[in-house]
Design a protein around this motif. Structure first.
Motif, PDB file in Angstrom:
ATOM      1  N   GLU A  50     -12.629   1.133  13.953  1.00  0.00           N
ATOM      2  CA  GLU A  50     -12.274   2.070  15.019  1.00  0.00           C
ATOM      3  C   GLU A  50     -10.904   2.715  14.838  1.00  0.00           C
ATOM      4  O   GLU A  50     -10.726   3.891  15.166  1.00  0.00           O
ATOM      5  N   LEU A  51      -9.927   1.955  14.330  1.00  0.00           N
ATOM      6  CA  LEU A  51      -8.543   2.403  14.387  1.00  0.00           C
ATOM      7  C   LEU A  51      -7.908   2.768  13.046  1.00  0.00           C
ATOM      8  O   LEU A  51      -6.856   3.404  13.027  1.00  0.00           O
ATOM      9  N   PHE A  52      -8.505   2.364  11.936  1.00  0.00           N
ATOM     10  CA  PHE A  52      -7.881   2.542  10.628  1.00  0.00           C
ATOM     11  C   PHE A  52      -8.452   3.740   9.874  1.00  0.00           C
ATOM     12  O   PHE A  52      -9.647   4.039   9.963  1.00  0.00           O
ATOM     13  N   HIS A  53      -7.599   4.378   9.105  1.00  0.00           N
ATOM     14  CA  HIS A  53      -8.000   5.481   8.227  1.00  0.00           C
ATOM     15  C   HIS A  53      -8.797   4.923   7.057  1.00  0.00           C
ATOM     16  O   HIS A  53      -8.580   3.786   6.639  1.00  0.00           O
ATOM     17  N   GLU A  54      -9.707   5.692   6.517  1.00  0.00           N
ATOM     18  CA  GLU A  54     -10.552   5.220   5.414  1.00  0.00           C
ATOM     19  C   GLU A  54      -9.756   4.850   4.163  1.00  0.00           C
ATOM     20  O   GLU A  54     -10.206   4.050   3.357  1.00  0.00           O
ATOM     21  N   ASN A  55      -8.551   5.399   4.006  1.00  0.00           N
ATOM     22  CA  ASN A  55      -7.704   5.072   2.852  1.00  0.00           C
ATOM     23  C   ASN A  55      -6.515   4.192   3.227  1.00  0.00           C
ATOM     24  O   ASN A  55      -5.513   4.156   2.502  1.00  0.00           O
ATOM     25  N   ALA A  56      -6.602   3.491   4.339  1.00  0.00           N
ATOM     26  CA  ALA A  56      -5.498   2.642   4.797  1.00  0.00           C
ATOM     27  C   ALA A  56      -5.167   1.569   3.763  1.00  0.00           C
ATOM     28  O   ALA A  56      -6.014   1.165   2.968  1.00  0.00           O
ATOM     29  N   SER A  57      -3.913   1.110   3.808  1.00  0.00           N
ATOM     30  CA  SER A  57      -3.464   0.062   2.892  1.00  0.00           C
ATOM     31  C   SER A  57      -2.992  -1.155   3.674  1.00  0.00           C
ATOM     32  O   SER A  57      -2.624  -1.064   4.844  1.00  0.00           O
ATOM     33  N   SER A  58      -3.017  -2.307   2.990  1.00  0.00           N
ATOM     34  CA  SER A  58      -2.594  -3.573   3.572  1.00  0.00           C
ATOM     35  C   SER A  58      -1.620  -4.237   2.622  1.00  0.00           C
ATOM     36  O   SER A  58      -1.843  -4.248   1.403  1.00  0.00           O
ATOM     37  N   HIS A  59      -0.548  -4.802   3.166  1.00  0.00           N
ATOM     38  CA  HIS A  59       0.527  -5.364   2.356  1.00  0.00           C
ATOM     39  C   HIS A  59       0.918  -6.745   2.874  1.00  0.00           C
ATOM     40  O   HIS A  59       1.406  -6.881   3.989  1.00  0.00           O
ATOM     41  N   GLU A  60       0.679  -7.753   2.051  1.00  0.00           N
ATOM     42  CA  GLU A  60       1.107  -9.120   2.354  1.00  0.00           C
ATOM     43  C   GLU A  60       2.524  -9.312   1.824  1.00  0.00           C
ATOM     44  O   GLU A  60       3.102  -8.408   1.217  1.00  0.00           O
ATOM     45  N   MET A  61       3.064 -10.514   1.991  1.00  0.00           N
ATOM     46  CA  MET A  61       4.390 -10.824   1.460  1.00  0.00           C
ATOM     47  C   MET A  61       4.366 -10.725  -0.069  1.00  0.00           C
ATOM     48  O   MET A  61       3.326 -10.980  -0.687  1.00  0.00           O
ATOM     49  N   PRO A  62       5.496 -10.357  -0.680  1.00  0.00           N
ATOM     50  CA  PRO A  62       5.550 -10.255  -2.148  1.00  0.00           C
ATOM     51  C   PRO A  62       5.132 -11.564  -2.822  1.00  0.00           C
ATOM     52  O   PRO A  62       5.479 -12.652  -2.365  1.00  0.00           O
ATOM     53  N   GLY A  63       4.334 -11.437  -3.871  1.00  0.00           N
ATOM     54  CA  GLY A  63       3.896 -12.593  -4.644  1.00  0.00           C
ATOM     55  C   GLY A  63       2.556 -13.167  -4.229  1.00  0.00           C
ATOM     56  O   GLY A  63       2.016 -14.027  -4.915  1.00  0.00           O
ATOM     57  N   ILE A  64       2.000 -12.704  -3.122  1.00  0.00           N
ATOM     58  CA  ILE A  64       0.695 -13.188  -2.674  1.00  0.00           C
ATOM     59  C   ILE A  64      -0.381 -12.514  -3.534  1.00  0.00           C
ATOM     60  O   ILE A  64      -0.437 -11.279  -3.590  1.00  0.00           O
ATOM     61  N   PRO A  65      -1.226 -13.288  -4.208  1.00  0.00           N
ATOM     62  CA  PRO A  65      -2.287 -12.679  -5.025  1.00  0.00           C
ATOM     63  C   PRO A  65      -3.203 -11.791  -4.175  1.00  0.00           C
ATOM     64  O   PRO A  65      -3.618 -12.188  -3.086  1.00  0.00           O
ATOM     65  N   GLY A  66      -3.472 -10.593  -4.674  1.00  0.00           N
ATOM     66  CA  GLY A  66      -4.313  -9.658  -3.929  1.00  0.00           C
ATOM     67  C   GLY A  66      -3.648  -9.133  -2.678  1.00  0.00           C
ATOM     68  O   GLY A  66      -4.326  -8.648  -1.779  1.00  0.00           O
ATOM     69  N   GLY A  67      -2.328  -9.203  -2.628  1.00  0.00           N
ATOM     70  CA  GLY A  67      -1.584  -8.851  -1.421  1.00  0.00           C
ATOM     71  C   GLY A  67      -1.398  -7.375  -1.172  1.00  0.00           C
ATOM     72  O   GLY A  67      -0.946  -6.982  -0.109  1.00  0.00           O
ATOM     73  N   GLU A  68      -1.721  -6.542  -2.142  1.00  0.00           N
ATOM     74  CA  GLU A  68      -1.600  -5.089  -1.997  1.00  0.00           C
ATOM     75  C   GLU A  68      -2.977  -4.488  -2.214  1.00  0.00           C
ATOM     76  O   GLU A  68      -3.473  -4.457  -3.343  1.00  0.00           O
ATOM     77  N   ILE A  69      -3.617  -4.051  -1.139  1.00  0.00           N
ATOM     78  CA  ILE A  69      -4.952  -3.477  -1.265  1.00  0.00           C
ATOM     79  C   ILE A  69      -5.029  -2.185  -0.452  1.00  0.00           C
ATOM     80  O   ILE A  69      -4.188  -1.940   0.418  1.00  0.00           O
ATOM     81  N   SER A  70      -6.060  -1.391  -0.741  1.00  0.00           N
ATOM     82  CA  SER A  70      -6.262  -0.171   0.038  1.00  0.00           C
ATOM     83  C   SER A  70      -7.749   0.143   0.115  1.00  0.00           C
ATOM     84  O   SER A  70      -8.550  -0.351  -0.675  1.00  0.00           O
ATOM     85  N   GLY A  71      -8.080   0.963   1.088  1.00  0.00           N
ATOM     86  CA  GLY A  71      -9.465   1.344   1.341  1.00  0.00           C
ATOM     87  C   GLY A  71     -10.040   0.522   2.466  1.00  0.00           C
ATOM     88  O   GLY A  71      -9.932  -0.713   2.466  1.00  0.00           O
ATOM     89  N   LEU A  72     -10.637   1.190   3.419  1.00  0.00           N
ATOM     90  CA  LEU A  72     -11.141   0.528   4.617  1.00  0.00           C
ATOM     91  C   LEU A  72     -12.124  -0.591   4.300  1.00  0.00           C
ATOM     92  O   LEU A  72     -12.025  -1.685   4.855  1.00  0.00           O
ATOM     93  N   ASP A  73     -13.064  -0.349   3.395  1.00  0.00           N
ATOM     94  CA  ASP A  73     -14.038  -1.391   3.050  1.00  0.00           C
ATOM     95  C   ASP A  73     -13.358  -2.627   2.476  1.00  0.00           C
ATOM     96  O   ASP A  73     -13.748  -3.759   2.773  1.00  0.00           O
ATOM     97  N   THR A  74     -12.314  -2.425   1.671  1.00  0.00           N
ATOM     98  CA  THR A  74     -11.581  -3.541   1.073  1.00  0.00           C
ATOM     99  C   THR A  74     -10.821  -4.318   2.139  1.00  0.00           C
ATOM    100  O   THR A  74     -10.793  -5.553   2.114  1.00  0.00           O
ATOM    101  N   LEU A  75     -10.210  -3.617   3.089  1.00  0.00           N
ATOM    102  CA  LEU A  75      -9.493  -4.286   4.177  1.00  0.00           C
ATOM    103  C   LEU A  75     -10.447  -5.117   5.029  1.00  0.00           C
ATOM    104  O   LEU A  75     -10.139  -6.259   5.394  1.00  0.00           O
ATOM    105  N   ILE A  76     -11.615  -4.565   5.325  1.00  0.00           N
ATOM    106  CA  ILE A  76     -12.600  -5.306   6.126  1.00  0.00           C
ATOM    107  C   ILE A  76     -13.076  -6.537   5.364  1.00  0.00           C
ATOM    108  O   ILE A  76     -13.170  -7.633   5.930  1.00  0.00           O
ATOM    109  N   ALA A  77     -13.364  -6.380   4.073  1.00  0.00           N
ATOM    110  CA  ALA A  77     -13.829  -7.518   3.265  1.00  0.00           C
ATOM    111  C   ALA A  77     -12.772  -8.613   3.213  1.00  0.00           C
ATOM    112  O   ALA A  77     -13.093  -9.807   3.334  1.00  0.00           O
TER     113      ALA A  77
END
Length: 119
Positions: A25-52
């Motif tokens: 409902e609220l996120f753009h289809e190309n939104a990105s997600s950022h965890e703390m530095p050094g977290i494996p897989g901590g930098e991702i983008s794309g709505l489907d990837t964020l949901i997964a």
């Protein structure tokens, strides 16, 4: 939606533990997600990837409770504090706390950043 409306709706859905609906409902289809530095897989983008990522996180836990603060809004950004009381698959129960910072552009969240203790 305004930044305030998006922030309030995210808090509402988060308190109900409806993260997939929040993303859809609220996120753009190309939104990105950022965890703390050094977290494996901590930098991702794309709505489907964020949901997964969110659904995979949920699958590994039994949630006993969640607390979400009221949002603090400033220009195109807002932040909320979140705490979650969980039991992991290995039986370890813990309560995690984090600050979540979101950026909004054109009525959708374009990025989320999670800030938490690493120790």
């Amino acid at each position: 939606m305004t930044v305030h409306q998006i922030a309030d709706r995210l808090v509402e859905l988060s308190r109900k533990m409806e993260s997939t609906q929040a993303y859809e409902e609220l996120f753009h289809e190309n939104a990105s997600s950022h965890e703390m530095p050094g977290i494996p897989g901590g930098e991702i983008s794309g709505l489907d990837t964020l949901i997964a990522k969110s659904e995979a996180f949920d699958e590994g836990l039994t949630v006993h409770g969640v607390e979400v603060s009221e949002p603090l809004v400033y220009h195109q950004f807002f932040s909320v504090g979140m705490s979650i009381d969980v039991t992991k698959k290995d039986g370890q129960r813990l309560k995690e706390h984090e600050m979540c910072v979101y950026e909004v552009r054109d009525g959708k969240i374009i990025s989320e950043r999670f800030i938490y203790s690493m120790g």
